[in-house]
Design an enzyme around this catalytic site. Structure first.
Site, PDB file in Angstrom:
ATOM      1  N   ASP A  91       0.336  -1.325  -0.199  1.00  0.00           N
ATOM      2  CA  ASP A  91       0.160  -0.156   0.138  1.00  0.00           C
ATOM      3  C   ASP A  91       0.782   1.401   0.013  1.00  0.00           C
ATOM      4  O   ASP A  91       2.223   1.551   1.527  1.00  0.00           O
ATOM      5  CB  ASP A  91      -0.831   0.010   1.019  1.00  0.00           C
ATOM      6  CG  ASP A  91      -1.986   0.454   0.623  1.00  0.00           C
ATOM      7  OD1 ASP A  91      -2.148   1.510   0.056  1.00  0.00           O
ATOM      8  OD2 ASP A  91      -3.716   0.151   1.233  1.00  0.00           O
ATOM      9  N   HIS A 124      -0.367   4.590  -0.302  1.00  0.00           N
ATOM     10  CA  HIS A 124      -1.393   5.139  -0.312  1.00  0.00           C
ATOM     11  C   HIS A 124      -1.229   6.195   0.975  1.00  0.00           C
ATOM     12  O   HIS A 124      -0.564   5.308   1.940  1.00  0.00           O
ATOM     13  CB  HIS A 124      -2.843   5.072  -0.309  1.00  0.00           C
ATOM     14  CG  HIS A 124      -2.728   4.502  -1.464  1.00  0.00           C
ATOM     15  ND1 HIS A 124      -3.140   2.781  -1.947  1.00  0.00           N
ATOM     16  CD2 HIS A 124      -3.760   4.878  -2.227  1.00  0.00           C
ATOM     17  CE1 HIS A 124      -3.928   2.909  -3.043  1.00  0.00           C
ATOM     18  NE2 HIS A 124      -4.282   3.790  -4.037  1.00  0.00           N
ATOM     19  N   SER A 137      -4.595  -4.841   0.898  1.00  0.00           N
ATOM     20  CA  SER A 137      -3.130  -4.446   1.304  1.00  0.00           C
ATOM     21  C   SER A 137      -3.675  -5.012   3.080  1.00  0.00           C
ATOM     22  O   SER A 137      -2.873  -5.622   4.287  1.00  0.00           O
ATOM     23  CB  SER A 137      -2.825  -3.468   1.427  1.00  0.00           C
ATOM     24  OG  SER A 137      -3.613  -2.284   1.440  1.00  0.00           O
TER      25      SER A 137
END
Lengths: 227, 461
Positions: free
Chosen positions: A102, A104, A155
């Site tokens: 991940d 983000h 994730s």
């Protein structure tokens, strides 16, 4: 400048979300005879105000992140002038990461900054961090909390992996673990045995505060949930 | 349009030799500084008008485009792995946009989808790509895809994506993801065949949060077919790329495939308010078409507070971005619509009604959606909201901006109060008969109710 002016300068530098100015103001304050604990109190008030402005939509994420950096820089100076007993008044260390797979970072950065401005010492392990690396960081830093962000269903299994690893390594009772992120539901938090879940960055702070106030040792009996 | 090798190599070269920019500086100074500077320079501050959620001032859209081009020229796109900015001159950026096709196709046979650039209030119906990559359980994948492919308004498919692979949790960036790439293609081809839509174009790979799903599923024997399916390259915010993205790009080149370039900007995030997010989206879109040589895609705004883009501020920014892109480029721009409510709720359909209409009249060539329930819950996606969104999207083509704005203002009060705490609704298994693929009476009733109210509000359904 007198002490009040030095404190006002520190307060303004934090409201201006200026890390350089905050560090300079913090040093000027202690050099000018201001008690470090009093300066920390004023800095905390400023940073709480920044948090309020963000919650109201009057400040945006970059300013919040810069405010967090400004607080970190000023605290690095002020903490050198307080006793060990006073230093222990910090709420505790949090190792935060977006888990493996991940990349983000907005949610993670928001939570990290909000925790930081509310008195937690935050160690940001970054994004796409494998489970063992997160645990290693938490052990190395003697963290009280592990905060795990996941924005994708793919994730989320890594949040579970962290929980499993903590149990298998026999260190589950050393860390409160909070989880969050778009697809992470309260049900999932309970399922994997996390200690807390929050819907937003503000919620994350409340969850950590409640966990500290609970006087329980991790793992808590029932997961704290905060809308 | 296949990828040009010289342009690809130039991107890789810039990603390794461009100016060094630390990510913290990018997030806290470079992006917010450039956005604030151009908002001020072009007089764009506080231009968001929530009372008119669909922007009526096209001169404003023109200024936003000019400002966006300047932001793109000034900042470029950050490669997070090398911490270097990929930058082009203004002339190079415009040439890159000019090189993008004004029309292209996906799919094959009778299912070929003809994408084309659309103007504002264009009477030509846009292309509906559905659904987003919402996670579903393996048992649900086939009936759901058959149901969605059975919706005549659906032109191409992207999602759903798998939560598990042969029973094991699907871990991003792991061998599971590599396997899932091909598994998804196989399951898609099987399901669309059952639905009688064998040639429908696919966006690859929904179940590919990193590059591994694309490497495992696109252009491999039995996988997605480069001659008819397109590779998704989704950039992280704000105006960033990474090795993961660039590996997808390189793989698309190796396979002779086409690329979709997507990203987003959050209102309240790195770019600031609705004006900043809109500006960032325009700049990012310019970079996407240059860096990824994409034939389709764009960056779209959504709201950090609601995690959707069907509220007033987000709608305004959304419409403005695509108005600007429509008037100043010939690209086939695609947006994503992020709903927040779940199936069997009126809120979901009202969000779709206003959002899809906005995108249709503001010149998008295509839209990917819905993101039912914000994509938060497993199996919370059904064919009925896909159908409703597609109906609105296609049938509102040709409406004027003024008409659409009036409709939006009539419908927004019906749902905007729920956006902060949207109703979760029911899952596909709860509101559909999986054997007959028919919705429950309750879900059908909600659909009929909202459709009638939307018609009453002026939507030509």
């Amino acid at each position: 400048m007198d002490k009040q002016e030095l404190l006002a300068q520190l307060y303004e530098s934090l409201l201006d979300t200026d890390p350089e100015a905050a560090a300079t103001a913090a040093q000027a304050a202690v050099d000018g005879g201001v008690d470090a604990m009093e300066a920390i109190h004023v800095a905390s008030e400023a940073i709480a105000k920044v948090g309020d402005l963000f919650e109201c939509g009057d400040l945006y994420l970059p300013s919040l992140m810069l405010a967090g950096e400004a607080m970190k820089r000023s605290m690095a100076i002020l903490s050198r002038y307080i006793s060990a007993e006073q230093a222990s008044q910090s709420k505790g260390k949090v190792v935060i990461a977006a888990v493996a797979g991940d990349i983000h970072d907005i949610g993670k950065n928001l939570v990290a900054t909000m925790l930081s401005v509310h008195g937690y010492e935050v160690i940001d392990a970054g994004v796409n961090v494998p489970p063992m690396e997160i645990i290693d960081a938490a052990q190395r830093e003697h963290a009280r909390f592990i905060a795990l962000s996941a924005l994708m269903t793919t994730s989320m299994p890594y949040q579970r992996d962290v929980m499993d690893l903590l149990r298998e390594m026999g260190v589950r009772d050393r860390f409160f673990v909070i989880v969050g992120g778009g697809p992470v539901t309260p049900e999932y938090a309970r399922l994997i045995g996390a200690d807390g879940w929050g819907v937003s960055a503000v919620s994350a702070v409340r969850v950590c505060d409640r966990l500290l106030q609970s006087n329980e040792r991790p793992p808590v009996k029932s997961t704290f949930l905060q809308e | 349009m296949t990828l040009n090798r010289d342009r690809l190599m130039d991107v890789l070269d810039k990603a390794h030799k461009g100016p060094i920019v630390k990510q913290f500086d990018w997030d806290t100074r470079v992006i917010p500084g450039a956005i604030a500077d151009k908002l001020k320079k072009y007089g764009l501050q506080k231009t968001c008008d929530p009372a008119n959620p669909i922007n009526q001032n096209l001169e404003l859209a023109d200024r936003f485009f000019e400002a966006g081009l300047e932001v793109a020229t000034e900042v470029g796109m950050l490669c997070t792995d090398t911490q270097r900015a990929i930058r082009y001159s203004r002339e190079e950026l415009l040439a890159g946009l000019a090189a993008a096709p004004a029309a292209f196709t996906l799919g094959e046979g009778k299912e070929i989808a003809h994408f084309q650039h659309r103007s504002i209030s264009d009477p030509v119906p846009p292309i509906w790509v559905s659904p987003l990559s919402i996670a579903v359980t393996e048992d649900v994948f086939e009936p759901l895809v058959v149901g969605i492919a059975g919706v005549p308004e659906v032109d191409c498919l992207e999602g759903p994506s798998f939560e598990t692979i042969w029973g094991a949790p699907l871990r991003a960036g792991s061998p599971y993801e590599l396997l899932a790439g091909k598994m998804q293609a196989e399951r898609f081809y099987s399901a669309i065949s059952l639905a009688g839509r064998d040639g429908i174009g696919l966006y690859a790979v929904g179940t590919s949060p990193t590059h591994y799903g694309v490497l495992g599923g696109y252009g491999v024997p039995g996988g997605y077919k480069p001659e008819r399916d397109i590779v998704l390259v989704l950039s992280p915010v704000e105006i960033k790329t990474s090795y993961e993205n660039l590996m997808k790009l390189a793989h698309a080149y190796n396979c002779g495939g086409q690329t979709y370039g997507g990203s987003w900007s959050m209102i309240g995030g790195y770019a600031g308010g609705p004006e900043g997010a809109a500006l960032s989206c325009i700049a990012c879109t310019i970079m996407l078409y240059n860096v990824y040589q994409c034939v389709n895609g764009a960056s779209f705004p959504y709201d950090l507070k609601t995690m959707g883009n069907c509220g007033r501020h987000a709608l305004w920014a959304l419409g403005l971005v695509f108005q600007a892109l429509s008037r100043h480029t010939h690209i086939c721009a695609n947006s994503v619509l992020n709903q927040t409510a779940g199936p069997v709720t009126e809120c979901l359909l009202y969000e779709s009604a206003v959002g899809m209409m906005t995108l249709s009249v503001c010149g998008t060539s295509s839209c990917t959606g819905p993101r039912t329930a914000g994509g938060k819950f497993t199996n919370f996606i059904t064919p009925l909201e896909v159908k409703f969104a597609g109906e609105v999207f296609k049938r509102s083509s040709g409406m004027s901006l003024s008409q659409a704005n009036d409709v939006a203002n009539r419908l927004l009060p019906k749902y905007e109060h729920e956006l902060g705490h949207p109703p979760k609704g029911q899952s596909f298994k709860e509101c559909y008969d999986l054997a007959t693929l028919q919705p429950s009476d309750a879900w059908r009733k909600v659909y009929d109710t909202v459709k009638n109210k939307a018609i009453g509000a002026g939507l030509p359904l």
